[in-house]
Scaffold this motif. Structure first.
Motif, PDB file in Angstrom:
ATOM      1  N   PRO A  46       0.747  -1.293   0.011  1.00  0.00           N
ATOM      2  CA  PRO A  46      -0.133   0.036  -0.044  1.00  0.00           C
ATOM      3  C   PRO A  46       0.936   1.467  -0.033  1.00  0.00           C
ATOM      4  O   PRO A  46       0.516   2.453  -0.588  1.00  0.00           O
ATOM      5  N   LYS A  47       1.982   1.170   0.720  1.00  0.00           N
ATOM      6  CA  LYS A  47       2.916   2.333   0.614  1.00  0.00           C
ATOM      7  C   LYS A  47       3.533   2.676  -0.743  1.00  0.00           C
ATOM      8  O   LYS A  47       3.754   3.840  -1.136  1.00  0.00           O
ATOM      9  N   VAL A  48       3.941   1.765  -1.331  1.00  0.00           N
ATOM     10  CA  VAL A  48       4.483   1.792  -2.683  1.00  0.00           C
ATOM     11  C   VAL A  48       3.497   2.313  -3.537  1.00  0.00           C
ATOM     12  O   VAL A  48       3.706   3.578  -4.224  1.00  0.00           O
ATOM     13  N   ILE A  49       2.126   1.748  -3.623  1.00  0.00           N
ATOM     14  CA  ILE A  49       1.164   2.223  -4.539  1.00  0.00           C
ATOM     15  C   ILE A  49       0.963   3.726  -4.110  1.00  0.00           C
ATOM     16  O   ILE A  49       0.635   4.777  -4.989  1.00  0.00           O
ATOM     17  N   ARG A  50       0.634   3.879  -2.907  1.00  0.00           N
ATOM     18  CA  ARG A  50       0.553   5.480  -2.553  1.00  0.00           C
ATOM     19  C   ARG A  50       1.533   6.458  -2.962  1.00  0.00           C
ATOM     20  O   ARG A  50       1.081   7.671  -3.304  1.00  0.00           O
ATOM     21  N   ASP A  51       2.741   6.106  -3.036  1.00  0.00           N
ATOM     22  CA  ASP A  51       3.665   7.046  -3.576  1.00  0.00           C
ATOM     23  C   ASP A  51       4.113   7.146  -4.936  1.00  0.00           C
ATOM     24  O   ASP A  51       4.893   7.884  -5.329  1.00  0.00           O
ATOM     25  N   ILE A  52       3.290   6.308  -6.004  1.00  0.00           N
ATOM     26  CA  ILE A  52       3.488   6.299  -7.263  1.00  0.00           C
ATOM     27  C   ILE A  52       2.753   7.727  -7.710  1.00  0.00           C
ATOM     28  O   ILE A  52       1.584   8.031  -7.332  1.00  0.00           O
ATOM     29  N   PRO A  53       3.225   8.404  -8.521  1.00  0.00           N
ATOM     30  CA  PRO A  53       2.674   9.728  -9.000  1.00  0.00           C
ATOM     31  C   PRO A  53       1.340   9.358  -9.604  1.00  0.00           C
ATOM     32  O   PRO A  53       1.063   8.396 -10.453  1.00  0.00           O
ATOM     33  N   ASN A  54       0.428  10.477  -9.521  1.00  0.00           N
ATOM     34  CA  ASN A  54      -0.790  10.546 -10.218  1.00  0.00           C
ATOM     35  C   ASN A  54      -1.012  10.441 -11.549  1.00  0.00           C
ATOM     36  O   ASN A  54      -1.982  10.282 -12.102  1.00  0.00           O
ATOM     37  N   TRP A  55       0.150  10.949 -12.088  1.00  0.00           N
ATOM     38  CA  TRP A  55      -0.011  10.672 -13.756  1.00  0.00           C
ATOM     39  C   TRP A  55       0.360   9.375 -14.378  1.00  0.00           C
ATOM     40  O   TRP A  55       0.192   9.170 -15.568  1.00  0.00           O
TER      41      TRP A  55
END
Length: 232
Positions: A21-30
């Motif tokens: 969940p932490k990895v996915i959260r920090d992926i840029p929204n573009w």
């Protein structure tokens, strides 16, 4: 990014319920799609990834490369293909927010593939074991001597143009995946370079460096792969 590139992310994951969940959260929204290749996890990795907004595909055969290939197959099935694909690990050792650093040389036309180099960047103390550091040095040195390929790291955090990736016809299903990509990119004349990235201690125990079997298995496969693609 304002480049207009369609970017998908591939994350192979085995028992990463605490970190994913932490990895996915920090992926840029573009980023368009975050594709988690659930590599036969026995915990709630898949559920946590889905709750965080990722697409989850299942691969029952264990193997880093096998998981990546399964995620690639899902991307191939989409009506609109990406321009670029980013690979990173699901253990939160990489900094997903540094993705733009890896994409910038591609946007500028300077590279087809960019490797995030931990050797050139900042590593948190204890984030890489001595066998990992030595193994990276040995592998990159052998690639230079045998292939003429100039790398400093086999880092999993990397980005590559999608069409170029397909042209590489990746085959390795486990530890040789990263080095196969780097050797083939060199042999096929892709423009490649490295950028420094930050690296921290992973969440949980490494499936490779965390066990003696994993260390020797990965080391053997990496060396074998280098000689497999040796062109005299």
């Amino acid at each position: 990014m304002s480049s207009g590139l369609i970017v998908d992310v591939i994350i192979p994951a085995f028992n990463e319920e605490k970190s994913i969940p932490k990895v996915i959260r920090d992926i840029p929204n573009w980023v368009r799609h975050v594709v988690i290749a659930n590599n036969n996890s026995t915990d709630s990795t898949a559920e946590e990834a889905q709750k965080a907004g990722a697409i989850v595909v299942f691969e029952g055969q264990k193997g880093y490369g096998k998981a990546c290939l399964t995620a690639m197959d899902w991307i191939k099935s989409q009506s609109i293909q990406p321009d670029v694909v980013v690979f990173l690990d699901g253990d939160y050792s990489d900094y997903p927010e540094e993705m733009e650093l890896l994409l910038q040389p591609i946007v500028e036309g300077k590279a087809d593939m960019v490797i995030g180099s931990r050797a050139l960047g900042n590593r948190e103390k204890g984030s890489m074991t001595l066998p990992q550091v030595f193994g990276n040095w040995l592998a990159t040195t052998l690639m230079k001597w045998i292939q003429g390929a100039i790398y400093t790291d086999l880092g999993p955090f990397r980005t590559i143009r999608w069409k170029k990736l397909l042209d590489l016809e990746m085959r390795d299903e486990n530890y040789g995946w990263t080095i196969e990509m780097q050797i083939k990119a060199h042999q096929k004349g892709l423009k490649y370079l490295e950028v420094p990235v930050t690296y921290r201690k992973r969440i949980g125990v490494s499936k490779v460096s965390g066990t003696v079997k994993g260390v020797f298995g990965a080391g053997y496969k990496i060396i074998l792969t280098i000689f497999k693609y040796w062109k005299a």
